[in-house]
Design an enzyme around this catalytic site. Structure first.
Site, PDB file in Angstrom:
ATOM      1  N   ARG A  45     -14.086  13.014   7.764  1.00 55.10           N
ATOM      2  CA  ARG A  45     -12.755  13.605   7.985  1.00 55.10           C
ATOM      3  C   ARG A  45     -12.412  14.573   6.865  1.00 55.10           C
ATOM      4  NH1 ARG A  45      -9.130   8.788   7.852  1.00 55.10           N
ATOM      5  NH2 ARG A  45      -7.442  10.271   8.164  1.00 55.10           N
TER       6      ARG A  45
ATOM      7  N   HIS B 230       0.839  -1.197   0.000  1.00 53.30           N
ATOM      8  CA  HIS B 230       0.000   0.000   0.000  1.00 53.30           C
ATOM      9  C   HIS B 230       0.873   1.246   0.000  1.00 53.30           C
ATOM     10  CE1 HIS B 230      -3.525   2.464   0.760  1.00 53.30           C
ATOM     11  NE2 HIS B 230      -2.763   3.164   1.584  1.00 53.30           N
TER      12      HIS B 230
ATOM     13  N   ASP C  41     -14.923   2.851   7.589  1.00 52.65           N
ATOM     14  CA  ASP C  41     -13.907   3.771   7.060  1.00 52.65           C
ATOM     15  C   ASP C  41     -14.513   4.706   6.016  1.00 52.65           C
ATOM     16  OD1 ASP C  41     -11.214   4.854   6.676  1.00 52.65           O
ATOM     17  OD2 ASP C  41     -11.480   4.018   4.676  1.00 52.65           O
TER      18      ASP C  41
ATOM     19  N   LYS D 288      -8.728  -1.398   6.157  1.00 52.02           N
ATOM     20  CA  LYS D 288      -9.034  -1.918   4.816  1.00 52.02           C
ATOM     21  C   LYS D 288      -8.045  -3.012   4.411  1.00 52.02           C
ATOM     22  CE  LYS D 288      -8.938   2.332   3.437  1.00 52.02           C
ATOM     23  NZ  LYS D 288      -9.036   3.691   2.996  1.00 52.02           N
TER      24      LYS D 288
ATOM     25  N   SER E 247      -7.546   4.010   9.244  1.00 55.17           N
ATOM     26  CA  SER E 247      -8.241   4.026   7.956  1.00 55.17           C
ATOM     27  C   SER E 247      -7.574   3.059   6.976  1.00 55.17           C
ATOM     28  CB  SER E 247      -8.217   5.464   7.418  1.00 55.17           C
ATOM     29  OG  SER E 247      -8.595   5.500   6.076  1.00 55.17           O
TER      30      SER E 247
HETATM   31  N1  URA Z   1      -5.617   6.861   2.621  1.00 56.75           N
HETATM   32  C1  URA Z   1      -6.625   6.271   3.305  1.00 56.75           C
HETATM   33  O1  URA Z   1      -7.193   5.267   2.880  1.00 56.75           O
HETATM   34  N2  URA Z   1      -6.990   6.820   4.488  1.00 56.75           N
HETATM   35  C2  URA Z   1      -6.406   7.923   5.010  1.00 56.75           C
HETATM   36  O2  URA Z   1      -6.777   8.356   6.084  1.00 56.75           O
HETATM   37  C3  URA Z   1      -5.359   8.524   4.271  1.00 56.75           C
HETATM   38  C4  URA Z   1      -4.968   7.964   3.076  1.00 56.75           C
END
Ligand code: URA
Length: 430
Positions: free
Chosen positions: A166, A80, A159, A185, A181
């Protein structure tokens, strides 16, 4: 339990318990906690910060707000990136790792703002399906060794709700909230190992290096406590990665990489991240994994794997062997340097915004993208440029180039002296 008491407790600086985080996450997922109270709690979290126990509780509660996949395969791994400009390396990494024996399960997002998204890039390949069902995803990984798809609606739904709040309440840039966050995932995908690429610099979320290192440490520690093998790299986003910014342009750059012809920085990062993924997935020692990665590029097996992944997901694999088939933007414009000297720095965010203006990205989720639009970067940090020489080529279809040109010129700083060497990989946390 009442949400108002939880907000007051956090406001007054006390850490919340696992039960309180659970109450909050269940409440936003089933709608019993209204947006205004969720937003208030997010703001106190942003201002007070979360300790490690709280970050772990929040991450795990968000993870269990939806489906958690079980892949039941050996050597599963994902990567990621926290998001950058020209950062299409996932497209090369997934087939490389699969060609070397890893099982890559990758759920990616679309681009928003100045950063690109892997799904938009894949959409530029005619026919490629990013919306596989969970069972199709699982069988694609088993059969081909890699699959890249979009997040399913059932994965960490908390999320999606929190991220939207947010985004509209100025509470994105908090390392515990970012950690929860991203990891909720990624942990829901069911992989055993994870490599994180935390970007820092002008094109990244974390502009300051020390903030990026701190975020990387938090993510490593939480992922490990959730039972994953994990390594984080902190890498430079003080100029775009590689030479292409845009959707089909970045697919072409990934194909170039798999043919051994990508720019040096792009190839360096691809090899480092792929090798670490194989190492974490248990394929062998680091040096052996790096050798395997290099061999998969040299013998064409990684390119073949990319074509196989594309074909398995309904895409036209001939584009992978013949990238000249990708539709080119009709209009091209060279932005020329006004001065002579060395490129000192490139504000990656400025180039990302210029690509967005040309149609390569979206301002709002609903916007459509132009797959052929974008930028070819001709001069990078440390390169010498004469006055009148092109810095970049802009690609678009029927758009004015004026604003993108202005952004490129103001983002690329030219000076007399060659800037000092600055490494791409700044640090590694393992
Ligand atoms: N990417 C995400 O999925 N969440 C965040 O809070 C910041 C970047």
């Amino acid at each position: 339990m009442r949400i108002i008491d939880i907000i007051r407790k956090k406001r007054d600086g006390f850490p919340l318990t696992r039960e309180e985080w659970s109450f909050f996450i269940k409440g936003i997922t089933d709608g019993s906690v209204p947006d205004y109270q969720a937003s208030a709690l997010l703001m106190v979290c942003y201002l007070q910060g979360l300790d490690e126990e709280e970050t772990l509780s929040l991450t795990e509660e968000m993870l269990h707000s939806g489906e958690v996949l079980s892949l039941s395969l050996p050597h599963t791994v994902d990567k990621h990136s926290t998001g950058g400009v020209g950062d299409g390396v996932s497209l090369a990494i997934a087939p490389i790792v699969a060609a070397c024996g890893g099982k890559v399960a990758m759920m990616s997002g679309r681009g928003l703002g100045h950063t690109g998204g892997t799904l938009d890039k894949l959409d530029s390949i005619p026919g490629y399906r990013t919306n596989l069902s969970v069972s199709e995803f699982r069988s694609a990984i088993g059969r081909v060794g890699c699959s890249i798809i979009g997040q399913t609606a059932d994965l960490a739904p908390a999320d999606r709700i929190l991220y939207a709040l947010r985004d509209s309440t100025g509470t994105v840039e908090n390392k515990s909230l970012i950690t929860a966050s991203i990891l909720s995932k990624k942990l829901a995908e069911g992989v055993d190992s994870l490599v994180l690429d935390v970007k820092t610099g002008s094109g990244a979320f974390m502009k300051k290096r020390e903030d990026a290192i701190s975020l990387a440490n938090t993510m490593v520690s939480i992922a490990r406590r959730s039972g994953k093998r994990v390594t984080a790299f902190v890498t430079d986003m003080d100029q775009p990665l590689g030479d292409r910014i845009g959707n089909s342009l970045e697919v072409i750059e990934a194909i170039d990489c798999l043919n051994g012809r990508a720019p040096k920085d792009y190839t360096e990062l691809t090899i480092a991240l792929s090798s670490e993924m194989l190492f974490l997935a248990g394929i062998g020692e680091r040096a052996f994994c790096e050798e395997k990665v290099r061999a998969s590029i040299a013998d064409g097996s990684a390119l073949k794997k990319f074509a196989e992944m594309v074909e398995n997901q309904g895409g036209d694999a001939s584009y992978i062997y013949h990238p000249e088939r990708f539709e080119r933007a009709k209009d091209e414009y060279a932005v020329r340097s006004e001065k002579e000297g060395y490129v000192q720095s490139i504000d990656a965010e400025g180039y990302g915004l210029a690509a967005l203006l040309l149609g390569a990205g979206r301002n709002k989720k609903e916007d459509t993208v132009d797959y052929s639009a974008g930028i070819t970067v001709l001069k990078k940090r440390g390169d010498y440029v004469k006055a009148g020489e092109p810095l970049v080529l802009l690609h678009a279809n029927g758009k004015s180039f004026a604003e993108a040109e202005r952004l490129v010129l103001s983002s690329c700083k030219i000076g007399e002296n060659r800037p000092p060497f600055s490494p791409l990989i700044l640090t590694k946390i393992d």
